[in-house]
Design an enzyme around this catalytic site. Structure first.
Site, PDB file in Angstrom:
ATOM      1  N   SER A  67       0.866  -1.279  -0.221  1.00 56.03           N
ATOM      2  CA  SER A  67       0.053   0.038   0.013  1.00 56.03           C
ATOM      3  C   SER A  67       0.939   1.273  -0.073  1.00 56.03           C
ATOM      4  CB  SER A  67      -1.032   0.161   1.216  1.00 56.03           C
ATOM      5  OG  SER A  67      -2.013  -0.872   0.798  1.00 56.03           O
ATOM      6  N   LYS A  70       0.429   3.374  -3.036  1.00 59.59           N
ATOM      7  CA  LYS A  70      -0.811   4.255  -2.874  1.00 59.59           C
ATOM      8  C   LYS A  70      -0.345   5.736  -3.137  1.00 59.59           C
ATOM      9  CE  LYS A  70      -3.546   0.496  -1.556  1.00 59.59           C
ATOM     10  NZ  LYS A  70      -4.312  -0.060  -0.328  1.00 59.59           N
ATOM     11  N   TYR A 192      -3.119  -2.887 -10.583  1.00 66.69           N
ATOM     12  CA  TYR A 192      -3.204  -2.373  -9.059  1.00 66.69           C
ATOM     13  C   TYR A 192      -2.217  -3.546  -8.466  1.00 66.69           C
ATOM     14  CZ  TYR A 192      -4.758  -2.306  -4.250  1.00 66.69           C
ATOM     15  OH  TYR A 192      -4.727  -2.431  -2.959  1.00 66.69           O
ATOM     16  N   TYR A 248      -4.568   3.828   7.696  1.00 67.73           N
ATOM     17  CA  TYR A 248      -6.149   2.919   7.823  1.00 67.73           C
ATOM     18  C   TYR A 248      -6.812   3.572   9.027  1.00 67.73           C
ATOM     19  CZ  TYR A 248      -2.929   0.126   4.919  1.00 67.73           C
ATOM     20  OH  TYR A 248      -2.145  -0.252   3.991  1.00 67.73           O
ATOM     21  N   VAL A 266       1.019  -3.380   4.003  1.00 66.45           N
ATOM     22  CA  VAL A 266       1.076  -4.918   4.619  1.00 66.45           C
ATOM     23  C   VAL A 266       2.334  -5.800   4.386  1.00 66.45           C
ATOM     24  CG1 VAL A 266      -1.214  -5.297   4.820  1.00 66.45           C
ATOM     25  CG2 VAL A 266      -0.085  -6.159   2.588  1.00 66.45           C
TER      26      VAL A 266
HETATM   27  N1  GLN Z   1      -2.060  -5.139  -2.099  1.00 67.98           N
HETATM   28  C1  GLN Z   1      -2.767  -5.244  -0.787  1.00 67.98           C
HETATM   29  C2  GLN Z   1      -4.200  -5.104  -0.931  1.00 67.98           C
HETATM   30  O1  GLN Z   1      -4.991  -4.607  -1.885  1.00 67.98           O
HETATM   31  C3  GLN Z   1      -2.194  -3.834  -0.282  1.00 67.98           C
HETATM   32  C4  GLN Z   1      -2.673  -3.503   1.088  1.00 67.98           C
HETATM   33  C5  GLN Z   1      -1.899  -2.788   2.041  1.00 67.98           C
HETATM   34  O2  GLN Z   1      -0.811  -2.813   2.173  1.00 67.98           O
HETATM   35  N2  GLN Z   1      -2.593  -2.519   3.068  1.00 67.98           N
HETATM   36  O3  GLN Z   1      -5.034  -5.820  -0.091  1.00 67.98           O
END
Ligand code: GLN
Length: 314
Positions: A67, A70, A192, A248, A266
């Site tokens: 993430s 992002k 993605y 988050y 994650v």
């Molecule tokens: N690729 C992960 C997902 O879409 C990214 C989530 C994350 O790092 N929080 O679930």
């Protein structure tokens, strides 16, 4: 304002004091290939706006950004679309898990912010419309920012996430049913998952985000001149969003403990921005219940306590 200038000694102390925290969290396993990472790793790197770098532990080992990407896709979308992005995505903390679907129904397919999965999917949808080959366009931008021509995405992690992306796919279809998705969900999910599988080390990540600590200016490297990568005004806004939405449903806790704009992933990475001063990238794969790195959050907390960073910037 720096309380303590002996960064190498502070980093060594943090590295030592973090060791007893191993075993408190769990490596993400909902993407099977991510579960293969060695859990007891810890690295931290700092890049300062005046060109210094410091690191400790596994700071040069590439890890899965997940993430954290992002943040980069949002910056690209903001550069291309400006305020028009706010017609497709909100800018409020969600207070819900990163992969939560529930708010999409009550809010007519408009995700709360660009950093939860639903919001990031919309951003990738926007970029998929703009770029014929988003994967290589993104990699090109990251290589320039990180000053690292060999960055790549990990095809095993990409495939593993793509094969298990049912929940993200459900969100994409739901948003499409509300008219908030322009491309085919399959195509956007391909982009993605590839984006999330990008790998960088802490040292590279600290470098790649330094423009956010430097009023949007990327310092010219790889023989290229300096570039105003993002306007100073937009940079300030990105940092505000990272502070309120970057972790988050733990964003409030992170703001309380660390008080800096952050983005977590994650894969166990966290990047933190100290506007006007430095960037900090930390990686340790064991996560807490909200999907954030246990040792990473600890290290950032100790670092801001030890340096005073952020005390005057928020
Ligand atoms: N690729 C992960 C997902 O879409 C990214 C989530 C994350 O790092 N929080 O679930």
């Amino acid at each position: 304002m720096t309380k303590r200038t002996d960064l190498p000694a502070l980093l060594a102390e943090i590295h030592r004091d973090a060791q007893p925290l191993f075993g408190q969290g769990r490596v993400a396993d909902y993407i099977p290939a991510l579960a293969e990472v060695e859990p007891r790793r810890f690295g931290l790197a700092i890049a300062t706006v005046d060109g210094q770098t410091h690191s400790v532990g596994d700071a040069h080992t590439p890890f899965s950004l997940q993430s954290i990407t992002k943040l980069f896709t949002f910056v690209l979308a903001l550069k291309l679309e400006g305020d028009a992005v706010w017609q497709r995505v909100g800018r409020e903390p969600s207070g819900a898990a990163f992969n939560s679907i529930v708010q999409l129904e009550t809010e007519n397919g408009i995700p709360r912010n660009p950093f939860i999965n639903a919001g990031a999917l919309v951003i990738t949808d926007i970029l998929t419309t703009r770029y014929a080959h988003l994967d290589y366009a993104l990699l090109g931008a990251l290589r320039r920012l990180a000053d690292e021509p060999n960055l790549h995405w990990n095809p095993r992690v990409e495939r593993s996430e793509r094969e298990t992306a049912h929940r993200n796919m459900a969100m994409a279809y739901f948003m499409k049913s509300h008219g908030n998705f322009r491309n085919e969900p399959e195509t956007v999910l391909d982009n993605y998952c590839r984006q999330c599988a990008t790998e960088m080390s802490c040292a590279q990540l600290a470098q790649a985000t330094l423009f956010l600590a430097n009023d949007g200016r990327d310092l010219g490297r790889l023989g290229e001149p300096d570039e105003q990568f993002l306007s100073a005004d937009a940079t300030r806004r990105v940092n505000a969003l990272l502070l309120t939405c970057g972790a988050y449903d733990a964003a409030g806790d992170f703001a309380y403990r660390i008080g800096l704009p952050v983005k977590t992933g994650v894969g166990g990475g966290i990047v933190a921005i100290v506007p006007g001063v430095a960037t900090i990238a930390v990686w340790s794969p064991e996560l807490d219940a909200k999907g954030n790195s246990v040792l990473g959050a600890f290290a950032l907390e100790r670092l801001v306590q030890g340096t005073g960073w952020g005390h005057t910037s928020i």
